[in-house]
Design an enzyme around this catalytic site. Structure first.
Site, mmCIF file in Angstrom:
data_model
loop_
_atom_site.group_PDB
_atom_site.id
_atom_site.type_symbol
_atom_site.label_atom_id
_atom_site.label_comp_id
_atom_site.label_asym_id
_atom_site.label_seq_id
_atom_site.Cartn_x
_atom_site.Cartn_y
_atom_site.Cartn_z
ATOM 1 N N SER A 1 -48.146 -16.477 48.243
ATOM 2 C CA SER A 1 -47.595 -16.521 49.602
ATOM 3 C C SER A 1 -46.124 -16.150 49.698
ATOM 4 O O SER A 1 -45.585 -16.052 50.809
ATOM 5 C CB SER A 1 -47.806 -17.918 50.197
ATOM 6 O OG SER A 1 -49.179 -18.156 50.408
ATOM 7 N N GLU B 1 0.796 -1.219 0.000
ATOM 8 C CA GLU B 1 0.000 0.000 0.000
ATOM 9 C C GLU B 1 0.835 1.280 0.000
ATOM 10 O O GLU B 1 0.448 2.276 -0.608
ATOM 11 C CB GLU B 1 -0.944 0.014 1.227
ATOM 12 C CG GLU B 1 -1.997 -1.080 1.227
ATOM 13 C CD GLU B 1 -3.044 -0.888 0.136
ATOM 14 O OE1 GLU B 1 -3.136 0.232 -0.414
ATOM 15 O OE2 GLU B 1 -3.760 -1.856 -0.178
#
Length: 688
Positions: A366, A94
């Site tokens: 309960s 690159e």
């Protein structure tokens, strides 16, 4: 003739002076432009390098739990966490003069111009890594002159404000490698299922060729193209003296083992409901917006225990019939700090992502009673406090309305029972009487103190759990009893770090005392009664059906309504709760369905705590224990057939001994003596 020459010389001098002036002006303008550009770059300062990055969620064991992103999978890694082969291969193909130029490679630009002129078209690019990075960060990939000018300005700003290594690191973390992978770390994981720092020369040279054409050079779909590109890169590296010819040849012929696409493991625990809850905590409680979550590459360390999550899912599948369409929710927490270790929000996330553990509100039945009895203990009740269990109609505050609760199967003692028995047998009459005796506000106040967030109605039936609540709130409240009364809240996240390791959040460790630790222990001891068959009375203790599964001390409470079944309980190390019911509030008529919650809870707790110390609940200072007769709450005498160990605030223990069995004991002893005497009745007769 001389006159003509003189005129030509004068004209030439005039043109020269004009050209000179124009040249000076052009030079001044160029210098001005040059200075202006660099002055602008300096004033504008460093451009932000923020890019969208994937957030990674980890379990408590440090394994990757999940990842979230906005469609672009990215992981930021520092330059020293990238294989040198990757850096060398990328620079070779690159921008080989990257460390020499200042953002623009004039040699490369000149070469590209010559190549384009020869080919009479655009055949060769000249963009440097800095230019590509600028384009990836800030610009669209169009080909207008405006875009090129902006790219140049960004390039100058990058070069003036960041080091070469910073620019290369940014480039390596933002470049696109195809198939949704942005950055070298994402590419390494996608293609080779490894970290970028571990890539070999062969793998690195393959990946370095992809950005030129992510689709065309993808080794997953165009292997031949990718191989040719790899050969070019290895040749460039060899020409630059980075690698030897032998290394290049070996890397080219080395077979590459590409990662297989991830498939969902049917045996792997599904933490989707947990992940939803963790994301909700990030957004709602910690105030982190979605943009930051999905783009900043956060490292989120959660509280999830993968083993416990797997256990919970296994037990749910084992207990609940696959043919049943009943739903379930489950939460397990560490009572010491509120960390959620496992969570299930439903039986199938794909069919229904609605989280019943954190979002649904259901009648707790309960399981509300421990809050009531905590308030009663603070108001002077003890384990020995008696109240009559009988069918009762209560007149409400308006003086007209009435309320007639009933016990399970309409069983009643028709005699006084103690608080210890009342909670163990889940007697509803005792609960409603207590609720009305101490005042209906007391239960509401206690529930709110324990973290119940849902609105609670001030009605007699609240004692029996008629106001809907959240599963996670109930489990958290029981966790406060388990830890001795210290405030906790459900926590899914332990720590958050940025991608570079900076800690931005740490779960707080400080806790304040919200309820009295003595009464917290007394309530815990009351809840151990559901497993203690010494408290059997007119019916058996509610924990009897699962007593065969449990092997250590637990405190807990079950709850059942016509539409809901619950079981919440804990050891000193772990608290968990199960809810079972139908989404539409359909009545549960099947007896087996009503037993799912208890069984799932018991099996989970035993498996989750396997191998851990069998800890007991320790009484704090200020309490004492005595043996009582559980039927009447009095001190047990030697003649009492059943003796139950109860706890009291010192000074509030019963003072009277049980005498109910003394006469019976005396008669029994007399009969035993008479029986012994009869053995020898023949002896006096023989002597006579």
């Amino acid at each position: 003739m001389e006159t003509v020459l003189t005129e030509h010389l004068k004209k030439a001098r005039r043109i020269f002076r004009i050209l000179l002036v124009l040249g000076i002006l052009a030079g001044a303008l160029l210098l001005f432009a040059y200075i202006s550009i660099f002055l602008y770059a300096k004033i504008a300062g460093p451009p932000p390098l923020n890019v969208s990055q994937t957030a990674v969620f980890y379990s408590a064991n440090g394994k990757v739990l999940d990842e979230v992103h906005n469609g672009q999978k990215r992981y930021w890694v520092s330059l020293n966490q990238i294989s040198p082969y990757v850096k060398d291969a990328t620079l070779a193909v690159e921008d080989k003069r990257f460390y020499e130029h200042h953002g623009f490679d004039m040699h490369r630009i000149a070469g590209a111009v010559v190549a384009d002129i020869k080919a009479m078209g655009k055949v060769q690019g000249a963009s440097t890594i800095t230019q590509q990075y600028a384009r990836n960060l800030f610009l669209e990939h169009d080909k207008t002159w405006t875009r090129k000018l902006q790219e140049a300005l960004y390039t100058i700003r990058l070069e003036m404000n960041y080091s070469k290594d910073q620019i290369l690191e940014g480039y390596m973390n933002t470049i696109y490698y195809g198939h949704g992978a942005y950055g070298i770390e994402a590419a390494a994981r996608l293609y080779f299922d490894k970290h970028a720092k571990n890539l070999t020369l062969s793998e690195a040279s393959m990946l370095a060729g992809i950005p030129k054409g992510p689709s065309y050079y993808s080794p997953l779909i165009h292997q031949e193209n990718a191989k040719k590109r790899q050969n070019i890169i290895l040749s460039l590296m060899k020409e630059d003296g980075i690698i030897t010819a032998k290394q290049a040849t070996k890397a080219l012929v080395t077979p590459l083992a590409f990662a297989k696409p991830a498939e969902k493991d049917p045996n792997k625990e599904d933490a989707s409901y947990f992940m939803d809850a963790a994301l909700a905590e990030l957004k709602q409680d910690l105030g982190i917006d979605e943009t930051m979550i999905y783009t900043n590459g956060l490292r989120v360390y959660t509280t999830l225990d993968e083993k416990m999550q797997r256990t919970a899912e296994e037990k749910m599948k084992d207990v609940i019939s696959s043919s049943s369409d009943v739903q379930s929710a489950f939460v397990a927490m560490n009572p010491k700090n509120g960390q959620v270790k496992a969570l299930i929000g439903g039986r199938d996330y794909e069919k229904s992502p609605f989280n019943r553990a954190t979002q649904a509100i259901r009648q707790p039945g309960s399981t509300m009673k421990p809050f009531l009895y905590y308030a009663a203990l603070k108001d002077g009740f003890t384990e020995s406090t008696p109240m009559k269990s009988e069918e009762t109609t209560f007149k409400l505050e308006d003086g007209v309305s009435t309320y007639t609760p009933s016990n399970y199967h309409n069983y009643y003692a028709d005699a006084p029972i103690t608080m210890a028995q009342a909670i163990a047998l889940s007697d509803n009459i005792y609960a409603v009487k207590t609720h009305l005796f101490i005042g209906e506000n007391r239960l509401i106040e206690t529930a709110k103190t324990l973290g119940i967030s849902s609105p609670l109605k001030k009605v007699p039936s609240l004692a029996l759990g008629t106001s809907p609540v959240k599963v996670i709130d109930m489990v958290n409240a029981y966790g406060i009893f388990a830890n001795g009364g210290k405030e906790i809240r459900p926590t899914f996240i332990k720590r958050i770090e940025t991608h570079d390791g900076e800690v931005v959040y740490q779960a707080p460790s400080e806790q304040k005392q919200v309820i009295d630790k003595r009464y917290a222990f007394l309530t815990t001891h009351l809840m151990t009664g559901m497993f203690n068959q010494k408290l059997n009375g007119y019916t058996t203790v509610t924990g009897k059906p699962i007593s065969k599964y449990v092997s250590r001390p637990y405190a807990g409470k079950s709850g059942t309504t016509s539409t809901d079944s619950w079981m919440i309980g804990y050891s000193p190390q772990l608290v968990s709760g199960v809810w079972v019911g139908y989404d539409q509030g359909r009545t549960m008529d099947d007896v087996a369905e009503k037993g799912y919650a208890k069984k799932m809870w018991a099996l989970f707790m035993e498996d989750a705590l396997k191998g851990k110390k069998k800890e007991k609940f320790k009484a704090p200072n200020g309490l004492m224990s005595v043996n009582i007769n559980p039927q009447n709450g009095k001190l047990a005498s030697k003649s009492c057939p059943v003796q139950y160990k109860a706890y009291y605030l010192t000074g509030t223990q019963p003072k009277t001994y049980c005498t109910d069995h003394i006469d019976h004991a005396a008669k029994t002893k007399k009969k035993e003596r008479e029986k012994e005497d009869k053995k020898f009745h023949w002896l006096p007769k023989w002597f006579d």
